[in-house]
Structures are given as structure tokens and as C-alpha cells.
Design a protein around this motif. Structure first.
Motif, mmCIF file in Angstrom:
data_model
loop_
_atom_site.group_PDB
_atom_site.id
_atom_site.type_symbol
_atom_site.label_atom_id
_atom_site.label_comp_id
_atom_site.label_asym_id
_atom_site.label_seq_id
_atom_site.Cartn_x
_atom_site.Cartn_y
_atom_site.Cartn_z
ATOM 1 N N ASP A 15 -14.539 -11.638 14.954
ATOM 2 C CA ASP A 15 -14.705 -10.620 14.083
ATOM 3 C C ASP A 15 -15.090 -11.476 12.755
ATOM 4 N N VAL A 16 -16.570 -11.038 12.106
ATOM 5 C CA VAL A 16 -16.722 -11.773 10.897
ATOM 6 C C VAL A 16 -17.222 -10.651 10.134
ATOM 7 N N TYR A 17 -16.658 -10.618 8.959
ATOM 8 C CA TYR A 17 -17.426 -9.765 7.530
ATOM 9 C C TYR A 17 -18.323 -10.782 7.068
ATOM 10 N N GLY A 18 -19.606 -10.150 7.061
ATOM 11 C CA GLY A 18 -20.698 -11.116 6.787
ATOM 12 C C GLY A 18 -20.989 -10.960 5.233
ATOM 13 N N ARG B 36 -22.222 -7.977 3.781
ATOM 14 C CA ARG B 36 -21.122 -6.762 3.727
ATOM 15 C C ARG B 36 -21.324 -5.939 4.948
ATOM 16 N N SER B 37 -21.372 -6.421 6.112
ATOM 17 C CA SER B 37 -21.226 -5.762 7.243
ATOM 18 C C SER B 37 -20.606 -6.541 8.039
ATOM 19 N N TRP B 38 -19.832 -5.749 9.156
ATOM 20 C CA TRP B 38 -19.034 -6.440 10.017
ATOM 21 C C TRP B 38 -19.935 -6.911 11.142
ATOM 22 N N ASP C 59 -19.141 -19.019 23.591
ATOM 23 C CA ASP C 59 -18.746 -19.831 24.873
ATOM 24 C C ASP C 59 -17.647 -20.940 24.468
ATOM 25 N N PRO C 60 -16.550 -20.747 25.282
ATOM 26 C CA PRO C 60 -15.297 -21.555 24.944
ATOM 27 C C PRO C 60 -15.527 -22.934 25.481
ATOM 28 N N GLY C 61 -16.619 -23.194 26.412
ATOM 29 C CA GLY C 61 -16.951 -24.327 27.137
ATOM 30 C C GLY C 61 -17.790 -25.304 26.418
ATOM 31 N N ASN C 62 -18.560 -24.757 25.503
ATOM 32 C CA ASN C 62 -19.489 -25.526 24.897
ATOM 33 C C ASN C 62 -19.867 -25.165 23.529
ATOM 34 N N GLY C 63 -19.172 -24.048 22.855
ATOM 35 C CA GLY C 63 -19.221 -23.720 21.416
ATOM 36 C C GLY C 63 -20.486 -22.931 21.011
ATOM 37 N N LYS C 64 -21.342 -22.809 21.977
ATOM 38 C CA LYS C 64 -23.010 -21.986 21.886
ATOM 39 C C LYS C 64 -22.360 -20.432 21.650
ATOM 40 N N VAL C 65 -23.005 -19.925 20.741
ATOM 41 C CA VAL C 65 -23.016 -18.459 20.415
ATOM 42 C C VAL C 65 -23.919 -17.681 21.557
ATOM 43 N N LEU C 66 -23.291 -16.944 22.076
ATOM 44 C CA LEU C 66 -23.411 -16.132 23.313
ATOM 45 C C LEU C 66 -24.187 -15.053 22.674
ATOM 46 N N GLY C 67 -23.789 -14.523 21.741
ATOM 47 C CA GLY C 67 -24.451 -12.997 21.237
ATOM 48 C C GLY C 67 -23.776 -12.728 20.004
ATOM 49 N N LYS C 68 -24.373 -11.600 19.296
ATOM 50 C CA LYS C 68 -24.102 -11.287 17.857
ATOM 51 C C LYS C 68 -24.452 -9.907 17.587
ATOM 52 N N HIS C 69 -23.755 -8.850 17.117
ATOM 53 C CA HIS C 69 -24.284 -7.529 16.830
ATOM 54 C C HIS C 69 -23.251 -6.983 15.626
ATOM 55 N N VAL C 70 -24.184 -6.119 15.070
ATOM 56 C CA VAL C 70 -23.595 -5.483 13.969
ATOM 57 C C VAL C 70 -22.628 -4.484 14.417
ATOM 58 N N ASP C 71 -21.307 -4.386 13.821
ATOM 59 C CA ASP C 71 -20.367 -3.477 14.366
ATOM 60 C C ASP C 71 -20.424 -2.326 13.326
ATOM 61 N N ASN C 72 -21.112 -1.331 14.008
ATOM 62 C CA ASN C 72 -21.302 0.036 13.006
ATOM 63 C C ASN C 72 -19.811 0.769 12.722
ATOM 64 N N ASP C 73 -18.805 0.462 12.905
ATOM 65 C CA ASP C 73 -17.597 1.263 12.544
ATOM 66 C C ASP C 73 -17.360 1.329 11.337
ATOM 67 N N ARG D 135 -13.990 0.563 8.721
ATOM 68 C CA ARG D 135 -13.747 -0.630 8.528
ATOM 69 C C ARG D 135 -13.979 -1.072 7.049
ATOM 70 N N HIS D 136 -13.144 -1.521 6.091
ATOM 71 C CA HIS D 136 -13.502 -1.904 4.892
ATOM 72 C C HIS D 136 -13.404 -3.472 4.780
ATOM 73 N N ALA D 137 -14.036 -3.897 3.587
ATOM 74 C CA ALA D 137 -14.171 -5.384 3.296
ATOM 75 C C ALA D 137 -12.651 -5.827 3.294
ATOM 76 N N PRO D 138 -12.612 -7.157 3.851
ATOM 77 C CA PRO D 138 -11.065 -7.642 3.923
ATOM 78 C C PRO D 138 -10.959 -8.297 2.283
ATOM 79 N N ARG D 139 -9.658 -8.390 2.139
ATOM 80 C CA ARG D 139 -9.322 -9.020 0.701
ATOM 81 C C ARG D 139 -9.376 -10.434 0.841
ATOM 82 N N ARG D 140 -9.393 -11.176 -0.144
ATOM 83 C CA ARG D 140 -9.351 -12.550 -0.130
ATOM 84 C C ARG D 140 -7.745 -13.004 0.106
ATOM 85 N N THR D 141 -7.618 -14.054 0.755
ATOM 86 C CA THR D 141 -6.331 -14.472 1.051
ATOM 87 C C THR D 141 -6.265 -16.022 0.732
ATOM 88 N N SER D 142 -4.961 -16.276 0.313
ATOM 89 C CA SER D 142 -4.766 -17.785 0.062
ATOM 90 C C SER D 142 -4.506 -18.632 1.521
#
Length: 200
Positions: A81-84, A87-89, A95-109, A112-119
Motif C-alpha cells: 500500500d502506497v500513499y502517493g 495524494r491518492s492511495w 513479484d517476490p521472485g524478481n522484484g518486478k511490479v506486476l500491477g498497480k491501481h488507484v484505491d478509491n476507498d 482512508r486519510h493521508a498517513p501522518r509522518r512517522t519517525s
């Protein structure tokens, strides 16, 4: 026949700062994991959680708030999960075998709110959890349910101990202090490092 799928790797920091030696495993005891293979055909994942998160951020610049190794339609994938920065999720599959991105899409939930910064970064939280309960990390997620009201922020980390028991831990996102999740207290796994009775 039981088959165990295990991944062990040293991961670099996710985004900025922190480093962690983490291990992630999916065992044959899981209902759908016994025969799973990576998307690239291997039966063992080779890409560590930190590398999977970095691959996701290269595809969708932003902040990783969750990483989980999961079985999707009979194959192992990293679900990230990435908060882009837009400002969209975004849901990113790696792929855990080679690290290639297999897919990506915007989550329209819309809930969900923007995450706060963390140390404490994802990698640092995983490292802290493993110091408290040596074993393998199976999932990690930033919990910020009260993001708009100033509530506490923490990482929830599931660790499969070396003895095979599951440990559910909370890692404070500001201090990296590890406590046992209250919901895990009655599971009979209270053989950790004595954090159970710490009410500070």
C-alpha cells in the motif's frame, strides 16, 4: 506433502533512514500457501520486504504504509500500500521472485486519510519487532485510525517465532518501543521478552 516457503534477507531502509534485518515467511501450515509459486515461477520468494517496498515506490512515488506477502490466485506476491505524492492511495503488486511490479491501481476507498509522518520507518519497525520476538515477519502495517484527531500512531507487526508461535506486536511510530498487542495476550504465546505487563 507440506512445503515451506521461506524468505530471509537483509533489507535496506524504506524511503529514508533506518535499516533492518528482516525475514518473511509463508509456511505450509497456511491454508493456501502450501503450493504457491512466485509469478516468475519460483517456489521461493527472493525479494525482501524492503526491496519490494522500494520497487513499489519507484512505480508510485509516495510513502509505503503496509507490506504483506500473500497468495493471490495460487501465486505468491508482495501486496504494497502506497500513499502517493498525488495524494491518492495505490495498491501495488510486486513479484517476490524478481522484484518486478506486476500491477498497480488507484484505491478509491474514500474512508482512508493521508498517513501522518512517522519517525520510525517500516524497516526500522520490523527490526525493532524482531529484536523483541526473534523469528520471521509475515506482515507489517501502519495503524493510524485516528489520524485526524491526534491519536497514537503505531506499526502492527506479525512475527512467526522460531518456535512456530505467532506474535502480534505494536511498535510505536515515534519511539520504536515494542509492546505486545492486547488482542494477542490470550493466545497462550506470552513467552516474549516481558513487554506484556508494561503499562507505561
Amino acid at each position: 506433502m507440506k512445503r515451506k516457503i521461506a524468505i530471509a534477507a537483509v533489507t535496506a531502509a524504506v524511503l529514508v533512514g533506518g535499516a533492518a534485518a528482516t525475514a518473511v515467511a509463508l509456511t505450509g501450515d497456511d491454508s493456501r500457501g502450501s503450493g504457491a509459486r512466485t509469478a516468475s515461477g519460483s517456489s521461493t520468494a527472493r525479494v525482501a520486504v524492503g526491496d519490494a517496498a522500494k520497487a513499489a515506490v519507484r512505480a508510485v512515488p509516495g510513502t509505503v504504509t503496509e507490506a504483506e506477502l500473500d497468495d493471490e490466485d495460487g501465486r505468491l506476491v508482495w501486496e504494497i500500500d502506497v500513499y502517493g505524492s498525488d495524494r491518492s492511495w495505490h495498491d501495488v503488486t510486486v513479484d517476490p521472485g524478481n522484484g518486478k511490479v506486476l500491477g498497480k491501481h488507484v484505491d478509491n476507498d474514500n474512508d482512508r486519510h493521508a498517513p501522518r509522518r512517522t519517525s520510525v520507518t517500516l524497516a526500522a519497525a520490523a527490526d525493532a519487532a524482531l529484536r523483541s520476538a526473534p523469528g520471521t515477519v509475515s506482515s507489517i502495517e501502519l495503524e493510524d485510525h485516528d489520524g485526524r484527531s491526534g491519536g497514537a500512531v503505531h506499526w502492527e507487526v506479525d512475527v512467526r517465532g522460531k518456535d512456530g508461535k505467532k506474535h502480534e506486536l505494536n511498535v510505536d511510530a515515534k519511539t520504536a518501543k515494542v509492546t505486545v498487542d492486547r488482542s494477542d495476550a490470550g493466545h497462550g504465546d506470552g513467552d516474549g521478552d516481558g513487554d506484556d505487563g508494561d503499562d507505561d
